[in-house]
Design an enzyme around this catalytic site. Structure first.
Site, PDB file in Angstrom:
ATOM      1  N   PRO A   1       0.837  -1.213   0.000  1.00 11.84           N
ATOM      2  CA  PRO A   1       0.000   0.000   0.000  1.00 11.84           C
ATOM      3  C   PRO A   1       0.863   1.250   0.000  1.00 11.84           C
ATOM      4  O   PRO A   1       1.857   1.335   0.721  1.00 11.84           O
ATOM      5  CB  PRO A   1      -0.800  -0.138   1.297  1.00 11.84           C
ATOM      6  N   CYS A   2       0.464   2.212  -0.807  1.00 11.20           N
ATOM      7  CA  CYS A   2       1.346   3.357  -1.047  1.00 11.20           C
ATOM      8  C   CYS A   2       0.762   4.679  -0.572  1.00 11.20           C
ATOM      9  O   CYS A   2       1.302   5.729  -0.892  1.00 11.20           O
ATOM     10  CB  CYS A   2       1.648   3.470  -2.532  1.00 11.20           C
TER      11      CYS A   2
END
Length: 462
Positions: free
Chosen positions: A88-89
Site C-alpha cells: 500500500p502506497c
C-alpha cells in the site's frame, strides 16, 4: 485468451505450490498477468471486497493480513519461486499527506537493521512511530528473510512495484540484494554453521505504463531481481522490459472556463519509430466492446469525446486537465467516477463504468468486479498488461498479446469453484479479518456494475 477455469500448475519445478506469491494482491492485477504468462499464482489480501472479486475470478487467495501471515501463520504461506508485491502506497503517494516520503530515510535505515536482525523486533518498535502503512514497504524483504531462515531458501525471482516516491526504498533493496549482505545459514560437514551469501541480479527504474500498451498514463517504481545460482547461467542479463509503445507527451493548455474550447479539431498524433503508438481510451474500449456489452453496463462511446480530470494542474485546482478520446486516460484512481466525459460540444456523457475503468487499467472487459468499493479496487490494482511485461522480464518470458491487446477472461467462475476458493481463503478455523460481501449485491451506481447474472453467485488509490 480466457480464464473461467481454475489455474493449473505447470512449473518446471514441482516442489513449489505455485509459481507466484502476490503480497497485497488486491483484486488480482499481477495474478491476471501471471495467468496470461502461463504461471500459477496465489495472493494474500486483507480487504474482503477485493477477495470476493478474486474468488469470482477464480484466483487462489488467502484472506489475511500480510504481516500476520509472516509473523503467526508462515507455515500456511505457499512455497513459490516468485515473490511479488505492491505494498500500500498511501503514505508515499503525492496525493497523500506525505508521511511516508518524510520517513524514507528512516525506512531505508531499517532495511540495514533487518539484515542484521531478521526477526526485526527493534525494527517493529521503531515502526510504531511511523504511519502504520509505511512499514509495509518492508514486508517483501521480511518475507525473503523469513523464507531463507525458515529453511525454504530464497525466492528465485522478486518483482516489486510502487509509486515513484518509493524509488529510494528500491535503491536500498537493490543494495542489499546485490551486495551479498543477506546470508543463508547452513551446516558444513563438521556440523559448524556457515553463512553463505545470497546475491541477486537487480534492475530498478521508474516506468510509464503507456509505454507498455496500457491505455493510461501512470508512473511506477519497479524492481526486478533474479537469484544468482552457481548451477544456472541465464543467457541474457536481467533487465527491465524495453518500452513497446510511444511515450505520451502532455501538451498543457490554459483553461478559458469553457471545457469545450479545449477540444481541438484534430488531436496531435504521436511520433512513432520502431515502437507502436500509445493506446488510446477509444481504442481500448472499442477492442473490449464485446466483453463490455456482457457487463450489463455497456455504454456506446463510438463518437469523439474528451475527459475533464477531477484534479487540477499546474497547482491550480480550477485548471482541470483534459484528455481526448484518441489519447491515453489519466491515471485511473479510486475517484475515476469524478472525471467528466464530454462530447465535442461540451455536453456531459455518462461517467465511466467500473468495467470501463478496468479496461483503462488493461483488465479484461469481462473481469468480474464484485463487492463494494469497486472503484478503489480498480484504482489500486497493478495494470495486468504492464504486469505481464514486468513479470516476463524477471522470468525471461516474452509476453504474447492478442490483436488489439484485448484480454478475455470469461466472466465469473461457477458458484462451486468460487465457494471452494472462498473456503480455502477463509477456512472455518480462521475468522476473516474484515468479513466478506458475498451474497450482497454490488452497489448500483453509474460507475458500478453487478456480476453477470447466471454466473457464480482500500483507502486512497495507488
Amino acid at each position: 485468451m480466457s480464464n473461467p477455469e481454475p489455474q493449473t500448475h505447470d512449473s518446471e519445478d514441482r516442489s513449489f505450490d505455485y509459481d507466484v506469491l502476490d503480497l497485497f494482491a488486491g483484486p488480482g492485477g499481477l495474478d491476471v498477468a501471471a495467468h496470461f504468462l502461463g504461471l500459477t499464482s496465489v495472493g494474500i489480501e486483507l480487504d474482503g471486497n477485493a477477495c470476493e472479486t478474486r474468488y469470482r475470478a477464480g484466483l487462489p487467495t488467502i484472506h489475511a493480513d500480510v504481516t500476520v501471515m509472516r509473523k503467526e501463520r508462515y507455515d500456511e504461506v505457499p512455497h513459490t519461486r516468485v515473490l511479488a508485491g505492491g505494498p500500500p502506497c498511501q503514505s508515499f503517494s503525492i496525493a497523500g499527506k506525505g508521511a511516508g516520503r518524510e520517513a524514507l530515510d528512516t525506512v531505508t535505515e531499517l532495511i540495514d537493521e533487518l539484515i542484521e536482525d531478521p526477526e526485526g523486533q527493534l525494527v517493529d518498535k521503531k515502526l510504531e512511530d511511523l504511519d502504520a502503512r509505511t512499514g509495509l514497504v518492508l514486508e517483501p524483504l521480511r518475507y525473503l528473510l523469513k523464507a531463507i531462515n525458515s529453511g525454504r531458501g530464497p525466492y528465485r525471482y522478486i518483482v516489486l512495484e510502487q509509486v515513484p516516491a518509493v524509488y529510494a526504498v528500491w535503491d536500498a533493496y537493490a543494495r542489499v540484494l546485490a551486495g551479498g549482505a543477506i546470508k543463508r545459514p547452513r551446516l558444513d560437514s563438521s556440523g559448524q554453521v556457515q553463512n553463505d551469501e545470497v546475491r541477486y541480479e537487480v534492475d530498478y527504474e521508474v516506468l510509464r505504463t503507456e509505454e507498455y500498451g496500457v491505455p493510461q498514463t501512470r508512473k511506477r517504481a519497479v524492481l526486478v531481481a533474479r537469484l544468482i545460482d552457481g548451477e544456472q547461467h541465464p543467457d541474457e542479463p536481467l533487465k527491465l522490459p524495453d518500452p513497446t509503445h510511444d511515450r505520451f507527451i502532455t501538451l498543457r493548455q490554459k483553461s478559458t472556463g469553457n471545457d469545450a474550447t479545449l477540444f481541438p479539431v484534430e488531436s496531435k498524433e504521436p511520433e512513432t519509430n520502431s515502437k507502436k503508438p500509445w493506446r488510446s481510451m477509444h481504442t481500448a474500449l472499442f477492442a473490449a466492446k464485446k466483453e463490455l456489452d456482457a457487463s450489463h453496463h455497456s455504454i456506446s462511446r463510438d463518437s469523439k469525446f474528451y475527459v475533464v480530470s477531477n484534479y487540477g494542474s499546474g497547482g491550480d485546482p480550477k485548471n482541470r486537465g483534459i484528455r481526448h478520446w484518441d489519447q491515453p486516460s489519466f491515471t485511473v484512481t479510486g475517484k475515476i467516477s469524478r472525471n467528466r466525459p464530454m462530447n465535442a460540444s461540451g455536453k456531459p456523457l455518462s461517467r465511466f463504468t467500473i468495467h470501463e475503468a478496468g479496461v483503462l487499467q488493461s483488465f479484461p472487459g469481462d473481469f468480474p468486479w464484485c463487492g463494494k468499493d469497486q472503484a478503489q479496487q480498480v484504482g489500486n490494482a497493478v495494470p495486468p498488461v504492464f504486469g505481464m511485461h514486468v513479470l516476463g522480464a524477471a522470468l525471461g518470458l516474452a509476453p504474447s498479446f492478442p490483436d488489439g491487446l484485448n484480454l478475455e477472461w470469461g466472466g465469473s467462475v461457477d458458484a462451486l469453484r468460487s465457494a471452494d476458493l472462498r473456503l480455502g481463503g477463509c477456512p472455518p478455523e480462521r475468522a476473516c479479518p474484515t468479513g466478506h460481501p458475498y451474497d450482497q449485491p454490488a452497489e448500483d451506481s453509474s460507475t458500478t456494475s453487478r456480476p453477470r447474472t447466471g454466473a457464480s453467485a482500500k483507502s486512497p488509490s495507488k
